[in-house]
Design an enzyme around this catalytic site. Structure first.
Site, mmCIF file in Angstrom:
data_model
loop_
_atom_site.group_PDB
_atom_site.id
_atom_site.type_symbol
_atom_site.label_atom_id
_atom_site.label_comp_id
_atom_site.label_asym_id
_atom_site.label_seq_id
_atom_site.Cartn_x
_atom_site.Cartn_y
_atom_site.Cartn_z
ATOM 1 N N ASN A 209 32.837 48.864 50.196
ATOM 2 C CA ASN A 209 31.958 48.065 49.337
ATOM 3 C C ASN A 209 30.578 48.697 49.283
ATOM 4 O O ASN A 209 30.338 49.723 49.916
ATOM 5 C CB ASN A 209 31.895 46.616 49.845
ATOM 6 C CG ASN A 209 31.392 46.565 51.267
ATOM 7 O OD1 ASN A 209 30.243 46.882 51.542
ATOM 8 N ND2 ASN A 209 32.274 46.189 52.197
ATOM 9 N N ASP A 278 37.446 42.041 53.898
ATOM 10 C CA ASP A 278 38.314 40.919 54.273
ATOM 11 C C ASP A 278 39.773 41.370 54.394
ATOM 12 O O ASP A 278 40.532 40.786 55.152
ATOM 13 C CB ASP A 278 38.202 39.805 53.230
ATOM 14 C CG ASP A 278 36.877 39.055 53.352
ATOM 15 O OD1 ASP A 278 36.345 39.011 54.482
ATOM 16 O OD2 ASP A 278 36.371 38.549 52.331
ATOM 17 N N LYS A 288 48.641 62.198 51.016
ATOM 18 C CA LYS A 288 47.907 61.773 49.828
ATOM 19 C C LYS A 288 48.894 61.212 48.798
ATOM 20 O O LYS A 288 49.914 61.856 48.516
ATOM 21 C CB LYS A 288 47.167 62.983 49.265
ATOM 22 C CG LYS A 288 46.209 62.635 48.185
ATOM 23 C CD LYS A 288 45.447 63.851 47.714
ATOM 24 C CE LYS A 288 44.805 63.524 46.395
ATOM 25 N NZ LYS A 288 44.662 64.679 45.540
ATOM 26 N N LYS A 337 29.958 27.924 54.710
ATOM 27 C CA LYS A 337 30.365 29.074 55.531
ATOM 28 C C LYS A 337 29.914 28.884 56.975
ATOM 29 O O LYS A 337 30.624 29.209 57.922
ATOM 30 C CB LYS A 337 29.748 30.347 54.936
ATOM 31 C CG LYS A 337 30.388 31.614 55.403
ATOM 32 C CD LYS A 337 30.011 32.792 54.514
ATOM 33 C CE LYS A 337 30.723 32.805 53.180
ATOM 34 N NZ LYS A 337 30.431 33.962 52.351
HETATM 35 N N1 CTP Z 1 32.362 38.639 58.658
HETATM 36 C C1 CTP Z 1 32.994 39.162 59.786
HETATM 37 N N2 CTP Z 1 34.269 39.606 59.702
HETATM 38 C C2 CTP Z 1 34.962 39.537 58.541
HETATM 39 C C3 CTP Z 1 34.321 39.015 57.391
HETATM 40 C C4 CTP Z 1 33.040 38.581 57.480
HETATM 41 O O1 CTP Z 1 32.360 39.229 60.841
HETATM 42 N N3 CTP Z 1 36.205 39.973 58.519
HETATM 43 C C5 CTP Z 1 30.979 38.127 58.773
HETATM 44 C C6 CTP Z 1 29.949 38.880 57.986
HETATM 45 O O2 CTP Z 1 29.364 39.894 58.777
HETATM 46 C C7 CTP Z 1 28.942 37.792 57.657
HETATM 47 C C8 CTP Z 1 29.779 36.556 57.505
HETATM 48 O O3 CTP Z 1 30.972 36.836 58.221
HETATM 49 O O4 CTP Z 1 28.053 37.544 58.719
HETATM 50 C C9 CTP Z 1 30.092 36.150 56.080
HETATM 51 O O5 CTP Z 1 30.871 37.080 55.445
HETATM 52 P P1 CTP Z 1 31.422 36.897 53.947
HETATM 53 O O6 CTP Z 1 32.289 38.045 53.653
HETATM 54 O O7 CTP Z 1 30.269 36.644 53.044
HETATM 55 O O8 CTP Z 1 32.232 35.559 54.078
HETATM 56 P P2 CTP Z 1 33.756 35.311 54.044
HETATM 57 O O9 CTP Z 1 34.087 34.516 55.231
HETATM 58 O O10 CTP Z 1 34.481 36.596 53.873
HETATM 59 O O11 CTP Z 1 33.912 34.409 52.771
HETATM 60 P P3 CTP Z 1 33.969 34.822 51.222
HETATM 61 O O12 CTP Z 1 34.338 36.290 51.178
HETATM 62 O O13 CTP Z 1 34.988 33.934 50.723
HETATM 63 O O14 CTP Z 1 32.603 34.570 50.677
#
Ligand code: CTP
Length: 406
Positions: A209, A278, A288, A337
């Site tokens: 990302n 995620d 590859k 969250k």
């Molecule tokens: N985070 C984490 N591990 C993951 C995903 C997220 O530690 N696998 C942490 C990020 O570092 C941040 C917080 O969780 O502090 C929020 O992450 P975000 O991606 O915005 O939230 P999600 O729970 O993934 O929800 P969504 O993607 O639905 O907004």
């Protein structure tokens, strides 16, 4: 800003940014510091000793063989009563000599014989800053405990654009003030994740990302300035480590999870700034992946561990701070969250404003409600976040301690 009674030695080396060191000197004196100035011969080609003498109200030192030094030991005596040495600007040549321990003029000798901590604010052409020899010198200086302030990116005096401009005097002043600050997090161990993660598809392709890591790095810097012992678990970013932070480099979410698990037992605070992917491809292709004419490609994805939620669920774990990067309904989504991940504090920002930028706008959410930090440079917001965390930590310490059977 109060630097009353602080004794600083300001070293000036040769570079066009030397004119900015006059502004820095003015700011330091205004903040109450007692500033002694040492200039190299090259520095005097850009700015005169008379200017620095008028601004500091003291004799300016320029010569290793100055006969005005009573015992001829100027290189030792000049820094002995100083609390801090700051070299701004620090030229590529000076950094290289400092890194190898050369001592062939007054300023390099003063630095070699120092007992006080040393800050350098590099200033040079972008190619010189990126030159491998300079990179080696800067890495060696950091390893020797020298704090490197900047440089910043932007237009340069030579007309080129990029990293190498000396940080503005106000920013250098902030770093100096941070050094003298009472240390809101002194004795605290802070674990921070930053940057993106990379999830491999095959040996050459990844899913990632656009996180630049800047916010996490700014928080690591602010925590270091506040006296904390900082471990920074970082995804792949193009940033220099903040002075004083211990950095652990990872690529994938699973590696990040592993590094956090290894370091979290020691942590008093966990600040999860990383944009963790995620999902990851179920398996990485060993070779590859070849294009098949006319055919599409479907990747099967599996969920990554939620690192923050895992740490937040630990019994007797550290104080957890999460980040919420939202594209809409900031307050609602951030609070949801916070409750879902069970963390006491969430820092929320609008993702479209934050990505890759030097500035940001953050609001904190905790049990007491919303605290608007406003918008500004990421380092300024990071410092505000760190003071908020320090306050929460102090309140928490007043209640039963971690690991006391809760
Ligand atoms: N985070 C984490 N591990 C993951 C995903 C997220 O530690 N696998 C942490 C990020 O570092 C941040 C917080 O969780 O502090 C929020 O992450 P975000 O991606 O915005 O939230 P999600 O729970 O993934 O929800 P969504 O993607 O639905 O907004």
């Amino acid at each position: 800003m109060n630097l009353q009674g602080k004794r600083i030695l300001l070293g000036v080396t040769g570079g066009i940014a030397a004119y900015k060191s006059a502004v820095l000197l003015r700011l330091l004196v205004k903040a109450g510091a007692d500033v002694r100035v040492v200039m190299t011969a090259a520095a005097q080609r850009f700015i005169t000793a008379t200017t620095m003498q008028a601004l500091s109200g003291q004799k300016v030192w320029t010569d290793l063989w100055d006969e005005g030094v009573p015992d001829g030991m100027g290189h030792i005596e000049l820094s002995r009563d100083r609390d801090l040495i700051v070299v701004a600007p620090a030229s590529a040549d000076f950094l290289a000599r400092l890194a190898t321990g050369l001592a062939d003029d007054l300023l390099s000798t003063v630095c070699a014989a120092r007992r006080a901590p040393l800050f350098v604010a590099p200033a040079m052409n972008v190619e010189m800053w990126q030159n491998r020899a300079t990179r080696r010198a800067v890495a060696a200086l950091r390893a020797d405990g020298v704090s490197v302030v900047g440089p910043d990116a932007g237009e340069q005096a030579c007309g080129e654009v990029g990293d190498g401009r000396m940080s503005e005097p106000e920013r250098i002043l902030d770093a100096i003030a941070g050094f003298f600050a009472p240390g809101l997090l002194r004795g605290r161990r802070v674990l921070i994740t930053a940057g993106p993660t990379e999830e491999p598809i095959d040996p050459v392709r990844v899913i990632t990302n656009r996180s630049s890591g800047r916010m996490g790095y700014a928080i690591a810097q602010a925590a270091c300035e506040a006296g904390a012992d900082v471990t920074l678990v970082s995804g792949p970013v193009a940033l220099d480590s903040p002075a004083g932070a211990r950095r652990v480099d990872v690529r994938t979410a699973e590696q990040m999870f592993e590094a956090v698990r290894r370091h979290v037992p020691d942590a008093d605070v966990f600040i999860s700034v990383a944009a963790v992917a995620d999902y990851r491809p179920r398996r990485m292709a060993e070779q590859k992946i070849k294009k098949t004419e006319g055919g599409g490609l479907t990747l099967e994805m599996v969920e990554n561990p939620d690192i923050l939620a895992h740490v937040a669920a630990m019994k007797g774990g550290p104080l957890c701070v999460g980040f919420a990067a939202e594209s809409e309904n900031l307050a609602e989504n951030a609070q949801a969250k916070r409750l879902r991940k069970n963390v006491p504090l969430i820092a929320a920002n609008l993702v479209q404003e934050a990505l890759g930028a030097e500035t940001n706008a953050i609001t904190l959410y905790d049990d007491a409600g919303a605290h608007v930090l406003g918008s500004g440079a990421k380092i300024e917001l990071a410092r505000k976040l760190v003071s908020h965390v320090a306050e929460m930590l102090a309140t928490r310490s007043a209640t039963p301690a971690r690991g006391a059977g809760s």
